[in-house]
Design a protein around this motif. Structure first.
Motif, PDB file in Angstrom:
ATOM      1  N   THR A 221      -4.212  19.602 -50.309  1.00 49.00           N
ATOM      2  CA  THR A 221      -5.009  18.447 -49.886  1.00 49.00           C
ATOM      3  C   THR A 221      -4.232  17.153 -50.053  1.00 49.00           C
ATOM      4  O   THR A 221      -4.294  16.264 -49.195  1.00 49.00           O
ATOM      5  N   LEU A 225      -3.474  14.353 -47.327  1.00 50.68           N
ATOM      6  CA  LEU A 225      -3.753  12.923 -47.531  1.00 50.68           C
ATOM      7  C   LEU A 225      -2.505  12.083 -47.314  1.00 50.68           C
ATOM      8  O   LEU A 225      -2.558  10.985 -46.738  1.00 50.68           O
ATOM      9  N   ILE A 232      -7.372   7.303 -44.290  1.00 49.08           N
ATOM     10  CA  ILE A 232      -8.278   7.577 -45.411  1.00 49.08           C
ATOM     11  C   ILE A 232      -9.402   6.542 -45.529  1.00 49.08           C
ATOM     12  O   ILE A 232     -10.576   6.914 -45.667  1.00 49.08           O
ATOM     13  N   VAL A 235     -12.097   7.272 -43.020  1.00 48.34           N
ATOM     14  CA  VAL A 235     -12.890   8.460 -43.325  1.00 48.34           C
ATOM     15  C   VAL A 235     -13.937   8.144 -44.388  1.00 48.34           C
ATOM     16  O   VAL A 235     -15.095   8.574 -44.291  1.00 48.34           O
ATOM     17  N   SER A 308     -14.494  17.888 -52.089  1.00 55.36           N
ATOM     18  CA  SER A 308     -13.934  16.750 -51.358  1.00 55.36           C
ATOM     19  C   SER A 308     -12.626  17.128 -50.670  1.00 55.36           C
ATOM     20  O   SER A 308     -12.310  16.592 -49.601  1.00 55.36           O
ATOM     21  N   PHE A 312     -11.999  16.304 -46.681  1.00 53.33           N
ATOM     22  CA  PHE A 312     -10.930  15.460 -46.154  1.00 53.33           C
ATOM     23  C   PHE A 312      -9.992  16.244 -45.237  1.00 53.33           C
ATOM     24  O   PHE A 312      -9.472  15.700 -44.260  1.00 53.33           O
ATOM     25  N   LEU A 316      -9.993  14.505 -41.566  1.00 48.01           N
ATOM     26  CA  LEU A 316      -8.729  13.860 -41.208  1.00 48.01           C
ATOM     27  C   LEU A 316      -7.988  14.597 -40.088  1.00 48.01           C
ATOM     28  O   LEU A 316      -6.972  14.115 -39.598  1.00 48.01           O
TER      29      LEU A 316
END
Length: 490
Positions: A221, A225, A232, A235, A308, A312, A316
């Motif tokens: 992750t 990111l 970010i 989002v 989470s 993401f 993303l």
């Protein structure tokens, strides 16, 4: 009928009860999960926290990993994807909210499990809702403790173990083309080797497996990111705006966002179900509140961190399109999203992650079943061995069966399991507050590591032998210091 019961329990009753009690526990405890958030990390600050105790006790860190092994599962990968598909990005916001509130519920149920635990001859402990119901509420409530144990055995010991085997086998088949019955046999053999070693071997496996799977998923992750750092903030805004209906309707709108976020959050972190207290009780700690604080952290790890991660990865990705997202769901959506970020090997990574998450949950579910049997039969090894053989058979059977009806039935029994536990927590809340205040007062008076004196709570039906400090800890306590407790991470 099962569908109607599930809709009633999880769509109406439990959401209201769990959130209401969680808010009550949070406010009445002066936001205990936030006041002691920093202390949640203390168990990780000493090397001794990772080592076995020479007296046969399990450490607080081992109990933490056992609970994380159970909380972290398919819900972190497939459940989050379903929440986004049906409820939109706003569901993630409400998942965070229920996780933060659930930390307080987990604190009290695990503190009570520690308070009313009982000692075993091999240096381990037994505890959980059945024990704090019987000891905390009195013998007239033993029937309720028995009911909880039966529901726990049916739900986790049998139902969810078969379902986890099915999830693991089908995921491996989809990713690598391995027939489900081969996976079922391999899973049964490995699980058998672990569970016949008892809770200590289960804890040792969890010590290795849980950090690997959690850190591996967190690592991928962080890579995602890093590749999408500029997106970010957008989002985050999308999640918050969607949670309050400030974005065009995605999924089922704001109502679906709240419903799916709360439901999936509760399914994932299990706060209030009473499952985690069964493993929280096994730790050797100086004070019940110590383990309550640590177990609240496991809810944070599950919901605020690992759920989470999936959110993401999906939001993303270039494949996230509200207009077409309903065409995919569950694991497939997460696999496609990760593949969009890192290439096709991302699909296999998700399958391996689901394999590890599912495997860790099976051994956790086994222990819950064993603990429920202990409530009725004590340390009867013949009954334990029969249950272990049944689990091995379930791993084989579950891998090759369509378990839709089993899943629906287990959901219903889990709903009733939660209601029994939450009823007991409401009745025992004053006792939980009393234990918390004892901990708070010792800290306020300058005690570095508060200890629990069972004699000061003689009006409670506590097993005093479960709170006897080991010789070096007792010596340090009598000398007026807590250095031994500090250095061992207890």
């Amino acid at each position: 009928m099962l569908g109607l019961l599930n809709d009633l329990l999880w769509g109406k009753v439990l959401i209201v009860v769990l959130i209401s009690l969680g808010l009550w526990f949070t406010i009445a405890s002066r936001f205990v999960q936030f006041r002691y958030f920093g202390k949640m990390f203390r168990i990780l600050s000493t090397n001794q926290a990772f080592k076995d105790d020479k007296y046969g006790h399990l450490s607080s860190f081992q109990a933490l990993l056992l609970s994380v092994a159970g909380r972290v599962g398919g819900g972190n990968i497939a459940g989050v994807a379903v929440a986004i598909t049906l409820g939109g990005p706003g569901a993630i916001f409400w998942m965070w909210v229920v996780g933060l509130v659930g930390m307080a519920t987990s604190y009290f149920e695990c503190t009570l499990a520690q308070t009313f635990k009982k000692s075993e001859p091999d240096g381990t402990y037994r505890g959980g809702p059945a024990y704090y119901i019987t000891r905390g509420l009195g013998k007239q409530w033993k029937w309720l403790g028995g009911l909880y144990s039966v529901l726990l055995l049916i739900t986790f010991g049998f139902g969810f173990n078969a379902l986890q085997s099915y999830s693991v086998a089908t995921s491996v088949n989809d990713a690598f083309g391995i027939p489900t019955y081969y996976t079922g046999i391999a899973l049964a053999l490995v699980v058998g080797l672990i569970i016949f070693g008892g809770v200590k071997r289960i804890a040792r496996v969890a010590e290795v497996l849980v950090p690997v799977m959690a850190l591996g998923y967190l690592g991928i992750t962080l890579m995602v990111l890093g590749l999408n750092a500029g997106k970010i903030p957008d989002v985050f805004m999308l999640i918050v705006k969607s949670a309050f209906g400030l974005e065009p309707a995605i999924g089922g709108g704001i109502g679906a966002a709240i419903l799916l976020g709360v439901k999936r959050g509760l399914f994932s972190n299990e706060a209030g179900l009473g499952s985690a207290p069964n493993v929280a009780a096994v730790a050797y700690v100086p004070h019940p509140a110590n383990q309550g604080i640590v177990q609240a952290f496991s809810v944070f790890i599950d919901t605020l961190i690992l759920c989470s991660c999936t959110a993401f990865i999906i939001l993303l990705s270039g494949i996230y399109d509200p207009a077409t997202i309903a065409d995919q769901g569950g694991v497939a959506l997460t696999q496609t999203a990760l593949a969009d970020h890192v290439g096709e090997w991302g699909r296999s990574f998700v399958s391996v992650a689901l394999l590890l998450f599912g495997f860790s949950t099976i051994i956790y579910n086994y222990y819950l079943g064993e603990n429920s049997l202990n409530f009725f039969s004590g340390e009867n090894q013949n009954i334990y061995n029969a249950f272990r053989v049944a689990i091995i058979c379930l791993c084989c059977w579950g891998a090759i069966m369509d378990l839709g009806t089993v899943f629906a039935f287990a959901d219903v029994t889990m709903g009733f399991l939660a209601l029994v536990n939450l009823f007991a927590l409401a009745l025992l809340f004053k006792t939980g507050l009393r234990i918390m205040k004892d901990y708070d007062q010792q800290l306020a008076s300058g005690v570095r590591v508060p200890t629990f004196d069972a004699q000061r709570f003689s009006d409670l039906n506590i097993d005093a032998s479960a709170w006897e400090l080991e010789p070096e800890d007792q010596q340090q306590r009598q000398s007026g210091t807590s250095e031994a407790v500090v250095t061992t991470g207890r």
